[in-house]
Design a protein around this motif. Sequence first.
Motif, PDB file in Angstrom:
ATOM      1  N   LEU A  27      51.908 -84.903  64.752  1.00 31.95           N
ATOM      2  CA  LEU A  27      50.918 -85.048  63.684  1.00 31.95           C
ATOM      3  C   LEU A  27      51.268 -84.149  62.504  1.00 31.95           C
ATOM      4  CD1 LEU A  27      47.596 -85.113  65.774  1.00 31.95           C
ATOM      5  CD2 LEU A  27      48.825 -87.062  64.784  1.00 31.95           C
ATOM      6  N   LEU A  28      51.780 -82.957  62.799  1.00 30.96           N
ATOM      7  CA  LEU A  28      52.211 -82.054  61.734  1.00 30.96           C
ATOM      8  C   LEU A  28      53.332 -82.692  60.924  1.00 30.96           C
ATOM      9  CD1 LEU A  28      52.251 -79.332  60.265  1.00 30.96           C
ATOM     10  CD2 LEU A  28      53.726 -78.455  62.101  1.00 30.96           C
ATOM     11  N   TYR A  29      54.312 -83.271  61.632  1.00 28.23           N
ATOM     12  CA  TYR A  29      55.405 -83.954  60.928  1.00 28.23           C
ATOM     13  C   TYR A  29      54.869 -85.100  60.072  1.00 28.23           C
ATOM     14  CZ  TYR A  29      58.573 -87.810  60.227  1.00 28.23           C
ATOM     15  OH  TYR A  29      59.250 -88.862  59.662  1.00 28.23           O
ATOM     16  N   LEU A  30      54.019 -85.943  60.648  1.00 28.87           N
ATOM     17  CA  LEU A  30      53.505 -87.095  59.912  1.00 28.87           C
ATOM     18  C   LEU A  30      52.725 -86.662  58.675  1.00 28.87           C
ATOM     19  CD1 LEU A  30      52.312 -89.329  62.900  1.00 28.87           C
ATOM     20  CD2 LEU A  30      54.280 -89.757  61.407  1.00 28.87           C
ATOM     21  N   ALA A  31      51.941 -85.597  58.812  1.00 27.75           N
ATOM     22  CA  ALA A  31      51.169 -85.104  57.672  1.00 27.75           C
ATOM     23  C   ALA A  31      52.091 -84.593  56.568  1.00 27.75           C
ATOM     24  CB  ALA A  31      50.218 -84.002  58.127  1.00 27.75           C
ATOM     25  N   LEU A  32      53.107 -83.816  56.944  1.00 28.67           N
ATOM     26  CA  LEU A  32      54.048 -83.292  55.946  1.00 28.67           C
ATOM     27  C   LEU A  32      54.873 -84.406  55.315  1.00 28.67           C
ATOM     28  CD1 LEU A  32      55.318 -80.078  57.804  1.00 28.67           C
ATOM     29  CD2 LEU A  32      53.788 -80.194  55.822  1.00 28.67           C
ATOM     30  N   ALA A  33      55.114 -85.461  56.082  1.00 31.34           N
ATOM     31  CA  ALA A  33      55.908 -86.576  55.564  1.00 31.34           C
ATOM     32  C   ALA A  33      55.087 -87.522  54.699  1.00 31.34           C
ATOM     33  CB  ALA A  33      56.531 -87.346  56.723  1.00 31.34           C
ATOM     34  N   GLY A  34      53.773 -87.329  54.648  1.00 34.85           N
ATOM     35  CA  GLY A  34      52.926 -88.176  53.838  1.00 34.85           C
ATOM     36  C   GLY A  34      52.610 -89.513  54.473  1.00 34.85           C
ATOM     37  N   PRO A  36      50.521 -92.495  56.284  1.00 39.56           N
ATOM     38  CA  PRO A  36      49.111 -92.912  56.139  1.00 39.56           C
ATOM     39  C   PRO A  36      48.241 -92.279  57.218  1.00 39.56           C
ATOM     40  CG  PRO A  36      50.588 -94.798  55.929  1.00 39.56           C
ATOM     41  CD  PRO A  36      51.440 -93.647  56.383  1.00 39.56           C
ATOM     42  N   ALA A  37      47.022 -91.966  56.871  1.00 39.25           N
ATOM     43  CA  ALA A  37      46.104 -91.337  57.822  1.00 39.25           C
ATOM     44  C   ALA A  37      45.896 -92.214  59.052  1.00 39.25           C
ATOM     45  CB  ALA A  37      44.775 -91.051  57.130  1.00 39.25           C
ATOM     46  N   ARG A  38      46.003 -93.530  58.877  1.00 37.41           N
ATOM     47  CA  ARG A  38      45.828 -94.454  60.007  1.00 37.41           C
ATOM     48  C   ARG A  38      46.871 -94.199  61.086  1.00 37.41           C
ATOM     49  NH1 ARG A  38      47.770 -99.693  61.194  1.00 37.41           N
ATOM     50  NH2 ARG A  38      49.075 -99.597  59.331  1.00 37.41           N
ATOM     51  N   TYR A  39      48.088 -93.820  60.679  1.00 39.81           N
ATOM     52  CA  TYR A  39      49.148 -93.536  61.652  1.00 39.81           C
ATOM     53  C   TYR A  39      48.775 -92.343  62.528  1.00 39.81           C
ATOM     54  CZ  TYR A  39      52.396 -96.683  59.179  1.00 39.81           C
ATOM     55  OH  TYR A  39      53.016 -97.771  58.631  1.00 39.81           O
ATOM     56  N   LEU A  40      48.244 -91.312  61.897  1.00 37.00           N
ATOM     57  CA  LEU A  40      47.838 -90.136  62.662  1.00 37.00           C
ATOM     58  C   LEU A  40      46.713 -90.494  63.621  1.00 37.00           C
ATOM     59  CD1 LEU A  40      49.205 -88.988  59.949  1.00 37.00           C
ATOM     60  CD2 LEU A  40      47.934 -86.898  60.463  1.00 37.00           C
ATOM     61  N   ALA A  41      45.761 -91.321  63.157  1.00 31.60           N
ATOM     62  CA  ALA A  41      44.630 -91.702  63.998  1.00 31.60           C
ATOM     63  C   ALA A  41      45.097 -92.522  65.200  1.00 31.60           C
ATOM     64  CB  ALA A  41      43.622 -92.498  63.170  1.00 31.60           C
ATOM     65  N   ASP A 200      64.834 -83.153  55.723  1.00 30.42           N
ATOM     66  CA  ASP A 200      64.867 -83.424  54.288  1.00 30.42           C
ATOM     67  C   ASP A 200      63.480 -83.299  53.666  1.00 30.42           C
ATOM     68  OD1 ASP A 200      67.569 -83.975  54.505  1.00 30.42           O
ATOM     69  OD2 ASP A 200      67.252 -86.126  54.806  1.00 30.42           O
ATOM     70  N   ILE A 201      62.459 -83.457  54.508  1.00 27.78           N
ATOM     71  CA  ILE A 201      61.084 -83.339  54.024  1.00 27.78           C
ATOM     72  C   ILE A 201      60.703 -81.863  53.902  1.00 27.78           C
ATOM     73  CG2 ILE A 201      58.674 -83.845  54.564  1.00 27.78           C
ATOM     74  CD1 ILE A 201      59.752 -86.293  56.140  1.00 27.78           C
ATOM     75  N   HIS A 202      60.909 -81.133  54.992  1.00 30.69           N
ATOM     76  CA  HIS A 202      60.609 -79.696  55.020  1.00 30.69           C
ATOM     77  C   HIS A 202      61.178 -79.140  56.318  1.00 30.69           C
ATOM     78  CE1 HIS A 202      58.395 -75.883  54.941  1.00 30.69           C
ATOM     79  NE2 HIS A 202      58.105 -76.142  53.667  1.00 30.69           N
ATOM     80  N   ALA A 203      61.596 -77.887  56.287  1.00 24.80           N
ATOM     81  CA  ALA A 203      62.123 -77.261  57.494  1.00 24.80           C
ATOM     82  C   ALA A 203      61.078 -77.245  58.607  1.00 24.80           C
ATOM     83  CB  ALA A 203      62.595 -75.839  57.188  1.00 24.80           C
ATOM     84  N   VAL A 204      59.817 -77.064  58.239  1.00 27.12           N
ATOM     85  CA  VAL A 204      58.749 -77.041  59.238  1.00 27.12           C
ATOM     86  C   VAL A 204      58.608 -78.412  59.892  1.00 27.12           C
ATOM     87  CG1 VAL A 204      56.270 -76.746  59.591  1.00 27.12           C
ATOM     88  CG2 VAL A 204      57.515 -75.182  58.079  1.00 27.12           C
ATOM     89  N   ALA A 205      58.741 -79.473  59.096  1.00 30.05           N
ATOM     90  CA  ALA A 205      58.663 -80.828  59.648  1.00 30.05           C
ATOM     91  C   ALA A 205      59.803 -81.074  60.623  1.00 30.05           C
ATOM     92  CB  ALA A 205      58.701 -81.858  58.517  1.00 30.05           C
ATOM     93  N   GLY A 206      60.996 -80.633  60.250  1.00 25.18           N
ATOM     94  CA  GLY A 206      62.144 -80.801  61.138  1.00 25.18           C
ATOM     95  C   GLY A 206      61.986 -80.040  62.435  1.00 25.18           C
ATOM     96  N   MET A 207      61.520 -78.809  62.351  1.00 24.03           N
ATOM     97  CA  MET A 207      61.330 -78.015  63.561  1.00 24.03           C
ATOM     98  C   MET A 207      60.223 -78.600  64.429  1.00 24.03           C
ATOM     99  SD  MET A 207      63.596 -75.757  63.709  1.00 24.03           S
ATOM    100  CE  MET A 207      62.908 -74.925  65.132  1.00 24.03           C
ATOM    101  N   ALA A 208      59.194 -79.156  63.807  1.00 19.21           N
ATOM    102  CA  ALA A 208      58.110 -79.775  64.571  1.00 19.21           C
ATOM    103  C   ALA A 208      58.651 -80.937  65.402  1.00 19.21           C
ATOM    104  CB  ALA A 208      57.011 -80.258  63.632  1.00 19.21           C
TER     105      ALA A 208
END
Length: 307
Positions: A27-34, A36-41, A200-208
Amino acid sequence: MTIAHALTRRPRTLGIVCAVCAVALGLLYLALAGAPARYLAINVAALAIGLAVLAMPGRLATAGQQWAGAASAAGAIALLATALVGADVDGAARWVRLSGFVIQPSLILLPVMLVAFSRSRSTLATASIVAAAAAMAVQPDRAMAGMLVLSLAAIATLRRDTHVLVALAASVASFAVTLARADTLPTSPYVDQIVYSSFDIHAVAGMAVWVGLATLLVPALVGWHRDAGNRAVYAAFGAAWTGAIVAAAIGNYPTPIVGYGGSAIIGYALSLLALPRLAGAHAGAVPQASDEMDSPLSDRHLRVELA
């Protein structure tokens, strides 16, 4: 220390913790990657479904173990049906559409079928694995065919018998067919090719993504170390999910749990159901009172402390 010790003795409970952590990291990766909220749900809803399955009463779970062969046969029929009448995308029929949602039955069913097969092998269970291998060749699904080969090879290394060798031979043939057939599916955003692109999105996203994927294998590693009598079971579990991770790293295949898609989340929960409830407990075994007394925490107390 007490909670950690109790978790290592309860593979399913440890797996639940790992599943929740992996989904949260996803969920952290999906949020940082932008995304859609529906995907997280949808991922959260899939986790809720998986946890609900794991919360089944003990008697129902025991009945499922007793009817493992029949359940595997039903799973194989579902996979063959998907290959024949499932949703077709660029020549691949791996999906089923349900009320606007798309699920991948192989990601839900194959892992639990493989782990169950490592615990209890019969003619019916073997035929089911062979049928599942045929379904992967027809779909075709190179990633899931590779999962079959890797998991069955792990089982054969530890418990080699006629059933395992027949199933392994069928899986190798299936994988060879998928390699010979073209796989031209395009990359799906937030699903495929995110093992590396997430950085490529963020180091935190990659580590997540990376930590989440590694977390999926923890029950297999801990179980292998703590429960020598059931190593074939943990090997099947670990190899199955390693296969899914490797496929996602090298091709356009779903990244399990940390990427968008509820099928792998539900499939991971189902595969946990095939693990021993207690480390050292064999298939169908009922824990003795003395074992429960020696345990530092009961399951109920462990859930409370984890909460």
